[in-house]
Design a protein around this motif. Structure first.
Motif, PDB file in Angstrom:
ATOM      1  N   SER A 100     136.069  46.740  73.817  1.00  0.00           N
ATOM      2  CA  SER A 100     136.233  48.033  74.500  1.00  0.00           C
ATOM      3  C   SER A 100     137.033  47.874  75.780  1.00  0.00           C
ATOM      4  O   SER A 100     136.771  46.976  76.586  1.00  0.00           O
ATOM      5  CB  SER A 100     134.867  48.633  74.835  1.00  0.00           C
ATOM      6  OG  SER A 100     134.103  48.837  73.666  1.00  0.00           O
ATOM      7  N   SER A 101     138.007  48.751  75.952  1.00  0.00           N
ATOM      8  CA  SER A 101     138.707  48.873  77.225  1.00  0.00           C
ATOM      9  C   SER A 101     138.155  50.112  77.926  1.00  0.00           C
ATOM     10  O   SER A 101     137.184  50.726  77.467  1.00  0.00           O
ATOM     11  CB  SER A 101     140.209  49.007  76.993  1.00  0.00           C
ATOM     12  OG  SER A 101     140.494  50.220  76.314  1.00  0.00           O
ATOM     13  N   LYS A 102     138.790  50.542  78.994  1.00  0.00           N
ATOM     14  CA  LYS A 102     138.323  51.736  79.686  1.00  0.00           C
ATOM     15  C   LYS A 102     138.526  52.988  78.840  1.00  0.00           C
ATOM     16  O   LYS A 102     137.843  53.991  79.036  1.00  0.00           O
ATOM     17  CB  LYS A 102     139.069  51.891  81.021  1.00  0.00           C
ATOM     18  CG  LYS A 102     138.700  50.835  82.053  1.00  0.00           C
ATOM     19  CD  LYS A 102     139.474  51.060  83.341  1.00  0.00           C
ATOM     20  CE  LYS A 102     139.092  50.015  84.394  1.00  0.00           C
ATOM     21  NZ  LYS A 102     139.851  50.205  85.658  1.00  0.00           N
ATOM     22  N   GLN A 103     139.478  52.916  77.890  1.00  0.00           N
ATOM     23  CA  GLN A 103     139.826  54.121  77.150  1.00  0.00           C
ATOM     24  C   GLN A 103     139.409  54.103  75.678  1.00  0.00           C
ATOM     25  O   GLN A 103     139.094  55.150  75.120  1.00  0.00           O
ATOM     26  CB  GLN A 103     141.351  54.347  77.225  1.00  0.00           C
ATOM     27  CG  GLN A 103     141.871  54.492  78.651  1.00  0.00           C
ATOM     28  CD  GLN A 103     143.346  54.822  78.664  1.00  0.00           C
ATOM     29  OE1 GLN A 103     143.785  55.767  78.006  1.00  0.00           O
ATOM     30  NE2 GLN A 103     144.125  54.062  79.414  1.00  0.00           N
ATOM     31  N   ALA A 154     145.284  48.416  76.781  1.00  0.00           N
ATOM     32  CA  ALA A 154     144.912  47.416  77.790  1.00  0.00           C
ATOM     33  C   ALA A 154     146.137  46.594  78.151  1.00  0.00           C
ATOM     34  O   ALA A 154     146.955  46.256  77.280  1.00  0.00           O
ATOM     35  CB  ALA A 154     143.802  46.515  77.270  1.00  0.00           C
ATOM     36  N   ASP A 158     143.579  43.714  82.945  1.00  0.00           N
ATOM     37  CA  ASP A 158     142.531  44.686  82.636  1.00  0.00           C
ATOM     38  C   ASP A 158     141.288  43.983  82.102  1.00  0.00           C
ATOM     39  O   ASP A 158     141.373  42.929  81.459  1.00  0.00           O
ATOM     40  CB  ASP A 158     143.017  45.698  81.590  1.00  0.00           C
ATOM     41  CG  ASP A 158     144.061  46.643  82.149  1.00  0.00           C
ATOM     42  OD1 ASP A 158     144.231  46.658  83.380  1.00  0.00           O
ATOM     43  OD2 ASP A 158     144.714  47.341  81.355  1.00  0.00           O
ATOM     44  N   GLU A 159     140.148  44.609  82.333  1.00  0.00           N
ATOM     45  CA  GLU A 159     138.892  44.076  81.810  1.00  0.00           C
ATOM     46  C   GLU A 159     138.582  44.724  80.457  1.00  0.00           C
ATOM     47  O   GLU A 159     138.799  45.928  80.263  1.00  0.00           O
ATOM     48  CB  GLU A 159     137.741  44.350  82.778  1.00  0.00           C
ATOM     49  CG  GLU A 159     137.803  43.530  84.063  1.00  0.00           C
ATOM     50  CD  GLU A 159     136.585  43.753  84.941  1.00  0.00           C
ATOM     51  OE1 GLU A 159     135.896  44.791  84.748  1.00  0.00           O
ATOM     52  OE2 GLU A 159     136.313  42.905  85.812  1.00  0.00           O
TER      53      GLU A 159
END
Length: 402
Positions: A100-103, A154, A158-159
């Protein structure tokens, strides 16, 4: 007598010999080209991910069960190091997880690799398009394929969150930072794989020091069979299996078999054309020399001896043509073996399969003898038919002709 007869019609003989030589040259070069391209395909494919050999838990390749592990990789490494023909090895572990990324969230295969050893058994490091490869001693870094990065939206730094199941059934979760993005040209690989350090993987997924794969690279493809057999013998009784590249990539093996079949169809057509040329030459010889054969039989020459003379004539021409073809084919093949052949206009297609743009034939004893041997056999049986016609000749009929 056979040698003298061969050169009675120099132009016809030279044409026949040239046809045999050309067919032999083409067979030597094309077989060497095929074998060389197969070696390139195999070596490129194994260097992307699988290695020449893998040591796995029994049943892991079929089930992909996370609990099926190589429990003591260090002891397996000790055995691998003792086998002659092994050039490098490395450990890997894998688990399908949610990334999972932020989006966005996608499913991906998370691979634990050793940053120090991995470049010795794969070309993953050379595929980096952004950022850098995992560094030695890294704890929370990750590299992922270009298409996976695009799907996750990502970028470098990025995390991303990994969520999966540990070997003991526990929840495996961690946060890693994107250090690099690779592009191998193989869409499935670039869309599916994310790599993290093996030490981090073992900690997050509760591996307790175990791994799923021991990747082995051999000094050459010729060593694979022997190394596999020796490792299988040494690891017997440990519930471990040794798989070679053909078992790990059955699709590649099937593609090679299909290409071989199509190649052999072309070679058969080529040899048949040459065979008809030889048949035509010797039928002409029979028709032109019928009276001569009648005179020879009238003075006591047996039909069997005439047959042997004709076969010697045909084999003399065949051997001259084959020898010339082998020499010329070897010279041409060695030249391109040194310089390679650039396949222009197909770079994108080749890149999809991880293949270089410049391909090299591989001259070997097999590629330089199998084609000429087939030509020799076909030539013999082609010349046998007109030669045997002499045995049915009647002396009176032969003397009245011509």
């Amino acid at each position: 007598m056979a040698w003298r007869n061969v050169w009675r019609h120099t132009r016809r003989t030279l044409l026949t010999v040239s046809a045999i030589a050309f067919a032999t040259l083409l067979l030597v070069f094309m077989l060497s080209w095929q074998f060389g391209s197969y070696n390139t395909m195999i070596n490129s494919a194994v260097m992307v991910h699988t290695g020449h050999l893998q040591v796995l838990a029994e049943g892991y390749e079929e089930e992909k069960n996370m609990r099926l592990v190589v429990p003591e990789p260090a002891s397996v490494a000790g055995i691998v190091e003792q086998v002659r023909g092994v050039s490098a090895y490395a450990f890997r572990a894998r688990s399908f997880s949610l990334v999972s990324s932020k989006q966005r969230t996608y499913g991906a295969m998370v691979i634990g690799i050793e940053p120090e050893r991995e470049p010795q058994v794969s070309t993953l490091g050379s595929f980096m398009r952004q950022g850098a490869f995992l560094s030695a001693g890294a704890s929370n870094e990750a590299i992922l394929g270009r298409l996976l990065a695009e799907n996750l939206k990502a970028g470098l730094g990025d995390e991303v969150v990994l969520l999966g199941q540990g070997r003991d059934g526990s929840i495996a979760a961690t946060v890693v930072r994107v250090k690099g993005i690779f592009s191998s040209g193989q869409d499935e690989f670039d869309r599916t794989f994310l790599h993290i350090p093996l030490s981090l993987f073992q900690d997050v997924y509760s591996m307790r020091g175990a791994v799923h794969e021991v990747i082995i690279l051999c000094s050459s493809l010729d060593d694979v069979g022997r190394v596999k057999q020796e490792l299988s013998n040494r690891l017997s009784g440990k519930d471990l299996a040794v798989k070679d590249w053909s078992e790990l990539m059955p699709g590649l093996m099937e593609a090679i078999k299909m290409d071989l079949v199509s190649g052999f169809i072309f070679y058969i057509i080529l040899i048949v054309v040459v065979a008809f040329s030889i048949l035509n030459t010797f039928l002409m010889v029979i028709f032109e020399r019928t009276r001569e054969f009648g005179v020879m039989m009238a003075v006591g020459t047996t039909p069997g001896r005439l047959t042997r003379i004709l076969l010697m004539e045909s084999m003399t021409m065949a051997l001259i043509g084959i020898a010339a073809g082998i020499v010329l084919g070897t010279v041409v093949t060695l030249y391109f073996e040194s310089h390679g052949i650039v396949i222009s206009g197909a770079s994108e297609l080749l890149e999809q399969f991880g293949l270089p743009e410049r391909m090299f034939p591989d001259l070997s004893l097999l590629s330089s003898t199998i084609g000429p041997a087939v030509v020799l056999v076909i030539t013999f049986f082609t010349a046998l038919y007109p030669a045997l016609k002499v045995r049915k000749m009647r002396v009176v009929d032969a003397l009245m002709k011509g």
